[in-house]
Design a protein around this motif. Structure first.
Motif, PDB file in Angstrom:
ATOM      1  N   LYS A   1       2.439   1.679  10.765  1.00 34.72           N
ATOM      2  CA  LYS A   1       2.298   0.455   9.980  1.00 34.72           C
ATOM      3  C   LYS A   1       1.635  -0.621  10.852  1.00 34.72           C
ATOM      4  N   GLY A   2       0.667  -1.304  10.288  1.00 36.61           N
ATOM      5  CA  GLY A   2       0.016  -2.396  11.029  1.00 36.61           C
ATOM      6  C   GLY A   2      -1.023  -1.941  12.039  1.00 36.61           C
ATOM      7  N   VAL A   3      -1.324  -0.628  12.022  1.00 34.85           N
ATOM      8  CA  VAL A   3      -2.310  -0.102  12.980  1.00 34.85           C
ATOM      9  C   VAL A   3      -3.603   0.205  12.225  1.00 34.85           C
ATOM     10  N   LEU A   4      -4.715  -0.317  12.695  1.00 35.02           N
ATOM     11  CA  LEU A   4      -6.002  -0.026  12.043  1.00 35.02           C
ATOM     12  C   LEU A   4      -6.398   1.400  12.383  1.00 35.02           C
ATOM     13  N   MET A   5      -6.589   2.221  11.355  1.00 33.53           N
ATOM     14  CA  MET A   5      -6.845   3.643  11.610  1.00 33.53           C
ATOM     15  C   MET A   5      -7.674   4.268  10.476  1.00 33.53           C
ATOM     16  N   PRO A   6      -8.244   5.468  10.717  1.00 32.72           N
ATOM     17  CA  PRO A   6      -9.062   6.078   9.672  1.00 32.72           C
ATOM     18  C   PRO A   6      -8.234   6.790   8.594  1.00 32.72           C
ATOM     19  N   PHE A   7      -8.722   6.716   7.373  1.00 32.50           N
ATOM     20  CA  PHE A   7      -8.143   7.424   6.225  1.00 32.50           C
ATOM     21  C   PHE A   7      -9.266   8.171   5.514  1.00 32.50           C
ATOM     22  N   GLN A   8      -8.872   9.268   4.837  1.00 32.82           N
ATOM     23  CA  GLN A   8      -9.874  10.058   4.109  1.00 32.82           C
ATOM     24  C   GLN A   8      -9.567  10.057   2.616  1.00 32.82           C
ATOM     25  N   LYS A   9     -10.621   9.892   1.812  1.00 28.30           N
ATOM     26  CA  LYS A   9     -10.461   9.954   0.352  1.00 28.30           C
ATOM     27  C   LYS A   9     -10.736  11.376  -0.124  1.00 28.30           C
ATOM     28  N   PRO A  10     -10.384  11.726  -1.366  1.00 28.66           N
ATOM     29  CA  PRO A  10     -10.625  13.094  -1.872  1.00 28.66           C
ATOM     30  C   PRO A  10     -12.096  13.500  -1.807  1.00 28.66           C
TER      31      PRO A  10
END
Ligand code: BTN
Length: 242
Positions: free
Chosen positions: A194-203
């Motif tokens: 929480k509160g950490v800038l990080m990469p996410f992937q969408k479908p």
């Protein structure tokens, strides 16, 4: 509490679901197995576990969820009950990777799969499946998996853990009506990264940077984009890359 201990079964969740269809099963009926041949994970994934090493359990919770819009509340209760149980065993750096992976440091040590049956009398039966890696120490091709034994160099008694979890589940469920606000806050405060800038992937495989800020009342993940825009995601809509 009624405890059904099995050596091997396809899935303890499916076994308990069948049991509730065949007979009047009491609240907090618990099924455990030493081996699952078709263990189920979230979103159609497979849950594998070395025979005899880990805690594989399903618990019947009746009449906690009274409305389908409240299903996420049980995720909160179960995640916090598992965390509390593990905390009392001094498992380090515990967190909840949304929606309900149990983490120790940056490793997944357990998962939760809740399946709800909506019955003809409008009541809801929930089958709460919990898989916890307890004494397994080898995880082939799973670099992000770990166990209580690996995180602490200690061998654990699975029965002690089972009873701890059921007791904490009962007490957390009981406190829900008076403590829902603080339990939701505890859940949010426990969110992994929480509160950490990080990469996410969408479908569609595209990657974006975001920062987890909380969850909505119905359990969607709340985030801020790297531009500071508020975003909400459903469980199928986003995957954390870490
Ligand atoms: C996940 O992290 O994907 C959830 C894993 C849930 C696994 C448990 S093991 C006991 C119960 N029976 C199942 O088939 N699945 C759950």
């Amino acid at each position: 509490m009624r405890l059904v201990k099995l050596d091997a079964i396809d899935s303890t969740n499916d076994f308990l679901k069948d049991l509730t269809r065949q007979q009047m099963a009491e609240n907090f009926t618990v099924v455990t197995a030493e081996n699952q041949t078709k263990g189920k994970g979230q979103m159609g994934a497979v849950w594998n576990s070395e025979v005899g090493k880990n805690l594989i359990m399903s618990v019947l919770i009746k009449d906690f969820i009274l409305d389908s819009k409240d299903v996420f509340n049980l995720n909160i209760v179960v995640s916090l009950a598992v965390i509390k149980s593990l905390e009392s065993l001094n498992i380090p750096k515990l967190s909840i990777k949304w929606p309900n992976d149990i983490m120790s440091d940056h490793k997944k040590i357990g998962g939760i799969l809740i399946e709800n049956s909506f019955k003809s009398d409008n009541s809801i039966d929930s089958i709460v499946g919990i898989g916890l890696n307890v004494n397994q120490i080898h995880f082939e091709n799973l670099p992000q998996a770990s166990s209580l034994a690996l995180q602490t160099n200690t061998v654990f008694d699975k029965d002690v853990l089972l009873h701890l979890i059921v007791d904490n589940l009962k007490s957390t469920l009981k406190s829900w009506n008076t403590a829902a606000v603080s339990l939701k806050e505890n859940y949010t405060n426990r969110l992994f990264n929480k509160g950490v800038l990080m990469p996410f992937q969408k479908p569609d495989q595209s990657i974006f940077m975001g920062m987890i800020s909380g969850v909505t009342a119905t359990g969607q993940l709340e985030m801020l984009s790297d531009q500071g825009l508020p975003l909400d995601f459903d469980v199928k809509e986003v995957k954390m890359i870490f």
